[in-house]
Write a protein that holds these residues in place. Structure first.
Motif, PDB file in Angstrom:
ATOM      1  N   LEU A   8      -1.370  -0.900  -0.243  1.00  0.00           N
ATOM      2  CA  LEU A   8      -1.571  -2.092   0.565  1.00  0.00           C
ATOM      3  C   LEU A   8      -0.437  -3.089   0.343  1.00  0.00           C
ATOM      4  N   THR A   9      -0.222  -3.940   1.332  1.00  0.00           N
ATOM      5  CA  THR A   9       0.904  -4.861   1.321  1.00  0.00           C
ATOM      6  C   THR A   9       0.424  -6.308   1.173  1.00  0.00           C
ATOM      7  N   ARG A  10       1.377  -7.216   1.070  1.00  0.00           N
ATOM      8  CA  ARG A  10       1.051  -8.631   1.005  1.00  0.00           C
ATOM      9  C   ARG A  10       0.298  -9.071   2.264  1.00  0.00           C
ATOM     10  N   VAL A  23       2.441  -8.663  -4.400  1.00  0.00           N
ATOM     11  CA  VAL A  23       1.380  -7.697  -4.671  1.00  0.00           C
ATOM     12  C   VAL A  23       1.962  -6.543  -5.467  1.00  0.00           C
ATOM     13  N   THR A  24       1.269  -6.145  -6.517  1.00  0.00           N
ATOM     14  CA  THR A  24       1.693  -5.012  -7.326  1.00  0.00           C
ATOM     15  C   THR A  24       0.520  -4.078  -7.544  1.00  0.00           C
ATOM     16  N   ARG A  25       0.687  -2.806  -7.163  1.00  0.00           N
ATOM     17  CA  ARG A  25      -0.380  -1.841  -7.463  1.00  0.00           C
ATOM     18  C   ARG A  25      -0.379  -1.568  -8.963  1.00  0.00           C
ATOM     19  N   LEU A  26      -1.553  -1.603  -9.570  1.00  0.00           N
ATOM     20  CA  LEU A  26      -1.692  -1.307 -10.981  1.00  0.00           C
ATOM     21  C   LEU A  26      -2.088   0.150 -11.160  1.00  0.00           C
ATOM     22  N   ARG A  27      -1.606   0.727 -12.215  1.00  0.00           N
ATOM     23  CA  ARG A  27      -1.875   2.130 -12.501  1.00  0.00           C
ATOM     24  C   ARG A  27      -3.334   2.341 -12.855  1.00  0.00           C
ATOM     25  N   GLY A  28      -3.861   3.485 -12.511  1.00  0.00           N
ATOM     26  CA  GLY A  28      -5.248   3.801 -12.807  1.00  0.00           C
ATOM     27  C   GLY A  28      -6.114   3.586 -11.585  1.00  0.00           C
ATOM     28  N   GLY A  29      -7.410   3.510 -11.816  1.00  0.00           N
ATOM     29  CA  GLY A  29      -8.329   3.295 -10.708  1.00  0.00           C
ATOM     30  C   GLY A  29      -8.399   4.479  -9.766  1.00  0.00           C
ATOM     31  N   SER A  30      -8.908   5.623 -10.246  1.00  0.00           N
ATOM     32  CA  SER A  30      -8.942   6.810  -9.388  1.00  0.00           C
ATOM     33  C   SER A  30      -9.993   6.701  -8.286  1.00  0.00           C
TER      34      SER A  30
END
Length: 338
Positions: free
Chosen positions: A8-10, A27-34
């Motif tokens: 997803l974007t800003r 916006v930054t995607r964080l690692r994890g969250g399957s």
């Protein structure tokens, strides 16, 4: 079917920043969250929050909606999250504070929650020797003492019946006659998937099935009410705040269940640190339930990762294969098939 994530974007997430009175800068995607997308939102005033996005595009399991009356059904979605957040708050156990919840799908075709950002790292980071991620944490020992106290608080809470908090706290009931019966059914189901995947599992299938049933026969009915448990409480699901406080994340699977299920997972994930988590309550754990749940947990941790690799684009497939291999070896050893 393979699920490929679209980041997803800003533009996508700006309306949610506005909903909590901010203008979104990055916006930054964080690692994890399957099972959900996790994004850090940075605002123009340099403050931050985290967005949880539950949508098919973000769910690597490709599992579809689960029936929450099954305690082990797919733990995903805003309803489960908000129920768990409310129950933890009532119990005095910290989790990221909910800032905004949007079940309307007005801006995205998904449930979205905005929660407080807890800067720092996880308890796993700290135990693995990365204290820079949690700069004010005093020591591993201090964090483990706090974790033991958190477990005492969490496990002192009980429910009227077993099942997901979102079901039980709303007066609903779960499938299955008991926690042990649900675990047995799930273990046999997980085992049923394995012979087609690995010849060692195929060869040992009779012994593994007999092992499940033999251990189940040794479990006696329980009269005590079920305990509030996280369900997947590894050190990666515990945030350590800059002041050394602990907060639980990935809480959608929160449920009332046999506390032995939690302790089997704690022992697996905390390894040699598990002894520091022992409290007076651990003396009352049922050895027969622990034995049954250990075998069932290993089988779950073979079938689950292999299932994820079939349908998802998990960022580290070799890691998942290693989990499946390790747990298959452990399951085989429990029935004398090493």
């Amino acid at each position: 079917m393979t699920t490929t994530r679209k980041t997803l974007t800003r533009t996508d997430l700006a309306p949610f920043a506005h909903a909590i009175g901010h203008t979104l800068n990055d916006v930054t995607r964080l690692r994890g969250g399957s099972k959900k997308g996790v994004y850090r939102l940075t605002f123009q005033d340099r403050s931050t929050a985290v967005a949880y996005v539950w949508s098919p595009d973000e769910d690597l399991w490709d599992a579809g909606p689960g029936d929450p009356r099954d305690p082990f059904s797919h733990a995903s979605g805003l309803t489960l999250f908000t129920a768990a957040a409310n129950r933890l708050a009532a119990a005095g156990v910290r989790a990221p504070r909910l800032l905004h919840a949007d079940p309307t799908h007005t801006h995205l075709p998904a449930d979205v929650a905005i929660v407080e950002d807890l800067p720092g790292g996880t308890l796993e980071d700290l135990l693995n020797g990365a204290p820079a991620a949690v700069p004010k944490a005093k020591a591993k020992e201090d964090a483990l003492e706090r974790m033991a106290a958190l477990l005492d608080t969490l496990h002192s809470c009980t429910g009227p019946s077993f099942g997901k908090v979102a079901v039980v706290d709303n007066g609903g009931s779960s499938y299955g006659g008991s926690c042990a019966a649900v675990v047995v059914e799930r273990a046999l189901s997980d085992l049923g998937e394995l012979p087609a995947r690995d010849p060692r599992a195929a060869a040992a299938h009779p012994q593994l099935a007999d092992g499940i049933r033999m251990l189940a026969a040794q479990v006696q009915p329980r009269t005590e009410p079920p305990t509030l448990i996280h369900g997947e409480l590894g050190p990666d699901h515990v945030r350590v705040t800059p002041d050394g406080d602990l907060a639980l994340i990935d809480i959608e699977g929160l449920m009332y269940f046999d506390v032995e299920w939690e302790h089997v997972f704690l022992r697996l994930r905390f390894g040699h640190h598990y002894d520091a988590l022992r409290t007076e309550g651990t003396e009352a754990l049922d050895a027969n339930r622990l034995s049954l749940y250990r075998l069932a947990m290993h089988l779950s941790l073979v079938a689950g990762p292999l299932r994820l690799l079939d349908v998802g684009d998990f960022h580290d497939p070799e890691f998942m294969r290693d989990i499946a291999e390790h747990n298959l070896q452990q399951a085989l050893s429990l029935v004398g098939r090493t």
